[in-house]
Design a protein around this motif. Structure first.
Motif, PDB file in Angstrom:
ATOM      1  N   PRO A   1      -0.088  -1.623  -0.083  1.00  0.00           N
ATOM      2  CA  PRO A   1      -0.018   0.255  -0.647  1.00  0.00           C
ATOM      3  C   PRO A   1       0.639   1.214  -0.012  1.00  0.00           C
ATOM      4  CG  PRO A   1      -1.023  -1.560   1.654  1.00  0.00           C
ATOM      5  CD  PRO A   1       0.418  -2.127   1.039  1.00  0.00           C
ATOM      6  N   GLU A   2       2.169   1.352   0.651  1.00  0.00           N
ATOM      7  CA  GLU A   2       3.125   2.628   0.901  1.00  0.00           C
ATOM      8  C   GLU A   2       3.900   2.757  -0.701  1.00  0.00           C
ATOM      9  OE1 GLU A   2       3.717   3.600   3.391  1.00  0.00           O
ATOM     10  OE2 GLU A   2       4.130   5.598   2.430  1.00  0.00           O
ATOM     11  N   LYS A   3       3.582   1.661  -1.818  1.00  0.00           N
ATOM     12  CA  LYS A   3       4.098   1.967  -2.773  1.00  0.00           C
ATOM     13  C   LYS A   3       2.990   2.130  -3.716  1.00  0.00           C
ATOM     14  CE  LYS A   3       6.137  -1.099  -5.792  1.00  0.00           C
ATOM     15  NZ  LYS A   3       7.078  -1.740  -6.402  1.00  0.00           N
ATOM     16  N   VAL A   4       1.606   2.228  -3.422  1.00  0.00           N
ATOM     17  CA  VAL A   4       0.541   2.107  -4.389  1.00  0.00           C
ATOM     18  C   VAL A   4       0.271   3.909  -4.035  1.00  0.00           C
ATOM     19  CG1 VAL A   4      -1.577   2.484  -4.734  1.00  0.00           C
ATOM     20  CG2 VAL A   4      -0.372   0.168  -4.338  1.00  0.00           C
ATOM     21  N   TYR A   5       0.826   4.125  -2.723  1.00  0.00           N
ATOM     22  CA  TYR A   5       0.665   5.357  -2.158  1.00  0.00           C
ATOM     23  C   TYR A   5       1.166   6.489  -2.991  1.00  0.00           C
ATOM     24  CZ  TYR A   5       0.236   9.831   1.050  1.00  0.00           C
ATOM     25  OH  TYR A   5       0.220  11.260   1.231  1.00  0.00           O
ATOM     26  N   GLN A   6       3.101   5.980  -2.637  1.00  0.00           N
ATOM     27  CA  GLN A   6       3.490   6.367  -4.039  1.00  0.00           C
ATOM     28  C   GLN A   6       3.301   7.286  -5.268  1.00  0.00           C
ATOM     29  OE1 GLN A   6       5.412   8.819  -2.051  1.00  0.00           O
ATOM     30  NE2 GLN A   6       5.124   7.887  -0.154  1.00  0.00           N
ATOM     31  N   PHE A   7       3.065   6.068  -5.901  1.00  0.00           N
ATOM     32  CA  PHE A   7       2.216   6.118  -7.682  1.00  0.00           C
ATOM     33  C   PHE A   7       0.991   7.388  -7.126  1.00  0.00           C
ATOM     34  CE2 PHE A   7       1.217   4.739 -11.043  1.00  0.00           C
ATOM     35  CZ  PHE A   7      -0.675   5.099 -10.828  1.00  0.00           C
ATOM     36  N   VAL A   8       0.251   7.285  -6.738  1.00  0.00           N
ATOM     37  CA  VAL A   8      -0.842   7.999  -6.796  1.00  0.00           C
ATOM     38  C   VAL A   8      -0.374  10.059  -6.620  1.00  0.00           C
ATOM     39  CG1 VAL A   8      -2.868   8.816  -5.383  1.00  0.00           C
ATOM     40  CG2 VAL A   8      -2.456   6.085  -5.584  1.00  0.00           C
ATOM     41  N   LEU A   9       0.659   9.477  -5.773  1.00  0.00           N
ATOM     42  CA  LEU A   9       1.445  10.598  -5.436  1.00  0.00           C
ATOM     43  C   LEU A   9       1.675  11.857  -6.485  1.00  0.00           C
ATOM     44  CD1 LEU A   9       2.916  10.545  -1.079  1.00  0.00           C
ATOM     45  CD2 LEU A   9       0.654  12.081  -2.574  1.00  0.00           C
ATOM     46  N   HIS A  10       2.546  10.502  -7.052  1.00  0.00           N
ATOM     47  CA  HIS A  10       3.430  10.701  -8.430  1.00  0.00           C
ATOM     48  C   HIS A  10       2.311  11.100  -9.242  1.00  0.00           C
ATOM     49  CE1 HIS A  10       6.735  10.613 -10.796  1.00  0.00           C
ATOM     50  NE2 HIS A  10       5.466   9.667 -11.942  1.00  0.00           N
TER      51      HIS A  10
END
Lengths: 219, 221
Positions: free
Chosen positions: B204-213
């Motif tokens: 989920p942390e990777k997904v969150y970073q993806f969303v921010l990007h």
């Protein structure tokens, strides 16, 4: 013990028409109940609390919502005749894909034809015709999408034919000129008794659209 | 099915829809190759040929024949590799399962998007809508271990991948799912104990970073 089958419906709804055809194909007796969508019945609100929409199939008191799900249910339960879905898993997935395509494309594009004007309407017409052409391709040389007999995709799609006079009049085009194979398929379907007796007249639907346009203030 | 089956998934690591397919294959013990697609860049020839109409992932290629639309794919997987059934036997329960899959399809990702792809008031409305959607799912789950009852099944597979995006929704929306839908929270933890889910879902942390990007790229920051 006789089955109790009730259909909560609204006569011009292409989604409701799907169920009427499926039940007729299977020879199932059912009670048709017309809903007033501005004053939904307690039964409808109880049977479909999440979406509050028609059609709803009520089978021995239990609700089945969403038209394509209900058609599949009808096909499973009354599997003694007229199978609508193929039994082969790959062909089944293809049929469900095309019915899903109809759901995603035809209603919205069609609706935009009779509710919008100018560029928006032109865009909707193009989308609509492109979708019909793709469906023509999928049909190919078959008599029906289901092959020799009416199938799941035919049942999903044919109800929209009752809205064609409306689309053509307000969109100012003739479907037959753009998609003759589609019209030929539609006419073949209309010769099947379960289809013709389940569908309202194009003229009636057209008058309904004229009325709605007045009510929502389109020109 | 014979050992000669060739199973390929046209995939995108963050997509919950692709995760559904991979989890189903894992549950069935089916060997598969996952081809990562560059969905924001250049889609592969194979993808464009296999899904010319929607040009989207996931695509399941079973002995080179394409199956499209994640819910349809999971059904197909259940029919072809028929041991350890994911879908219910009887018609009514099947209709209910398909109804909830359809509801999840129509509502979860879209309302989630209205949280992360917007700002200010729009986001507040989106957050309220998303919490409402989860409440419906909480009601559908009730006291059951999984949506289908005692066994992990179709609706669980359709729903659980979306949980990888929940950290992003919670952080951006300023809420905790546990506060509003504790049963769903508990169900998520239960599902994450399954190998098929653990091995497939992204962090989920990777997904969150993806969303921010993605937000930055779309000019939302």
């Amino acid at each position: 013990m006789a089955d109790q089958v009730i259909l909560l419906d609204f006569w011009p709804s292409p989604f409701g028409m799907r169920l009427r055809i499926a039940l007729a194909e299977k020879g199932i007796e059912f009670e048709y109940r017309e809903e007033d969508l501005r004053n939904k019945s307690p039964l409808l609100l109880q049977m479909n609390p999440i979406h509050k929409k028609i059609p709803v199939l009520v089978h021995n008191g239990k609700p089945i919502c969403e038209s394509l799900i209900a058609v599949q249910y009808i096909d499973e339960v009354w599997n003694h005749k007229s199978p609508l879905l193929p039994s082969d898993p790959y062909q089944r997935s293809q049929a469900r894909f095309w019915a899903d395509y109809v759901d995603k494309k035809i209603y919205d594009a069609g609706r935009n034809i009779w509710t919008k004007k100018g560029e928006e309407q032109e865009a909707a017409k193009k989308e609509f015709i492109d979708a019909l052409k793709l469906l023509e391709q999928e049909l190919g040389d078959k008599t029906y999408f289901g092959g020799d007999k009416l199938g799941f995709v035919d049942v999903a799609l044919i109800p929209f034919y009752t809205w064609f006079k409306g689309y053509e009049t307000f969109g100012n085009f003739i479907v037959e000129k753009e998609c003759p194979k589609f019209i030929a398929w539609a006419k073949r379907c209309m010769q099947i008794e379960s289809v013709s007796k389940s569908l309202p007249d194009q003229e009636k639907v057209y008058e309904f659209i004229v009325d709605i346009r007045k009510k929502i203030g389109i020109e | 099915m014979s050992k000669g089956d060739k199973v390929v998934v046209l995939d995108f690591w963050a997509s919950p829809f692709c995760a559904r397919v991979k989890i189903a294959l894992e549950e069935k013990g089916v060997d598969h190759v996952d081809n990562e697609e560059d969905i924001f860049g250049k889609k592969s020839e194979l993808l464009l040929k296999s899904n010319p109409i929607h040009q989207k992932v996931p695509v399941l290629l079973h002995n080179d024949k394409p199956v499209l639309e994640s819910s349809i794919i999971v059904s197909y997987i259940d029919h072809v590799w028929s041991s350890n059934s994911l879908l219910p036997d009887n018609a009514y329960d099947l209709a209910k399962a398909t109804f909830w899959a359809d509801f999840i399809d129509k509502k979860v990702f879209e309302t989630g998007r209205s949280i992360w792809a917007s700002n200010g008031e729009e986001r507040e409305v989106g957050t309220r809508d998303f919490i409402e959607v989860l409440k419906h799912l909480e009601e559908a789950l009730g006291e059951k271990k999984y949506f289908g009852g005692d066994a992990f099944g179709y609706v669980d597979i359709i729903a659980i991948p979306h949980s990888a995006w929940f950290l992003a929704y919670e952080t951006l929306g300023g809420f905790k799912i546990e506060d509003h839908s504790p049963k769903i929270s508990a169900w998520i933890k239960r599902c994450l104990q399954r190998d098929s889910v653990k091995n497939v879902l992204p962090d989920p942390e990777k997904v969150y970073q993806f969303v921010l990007h993605f937000r930055k790229m779309s000019g939302l920051e």
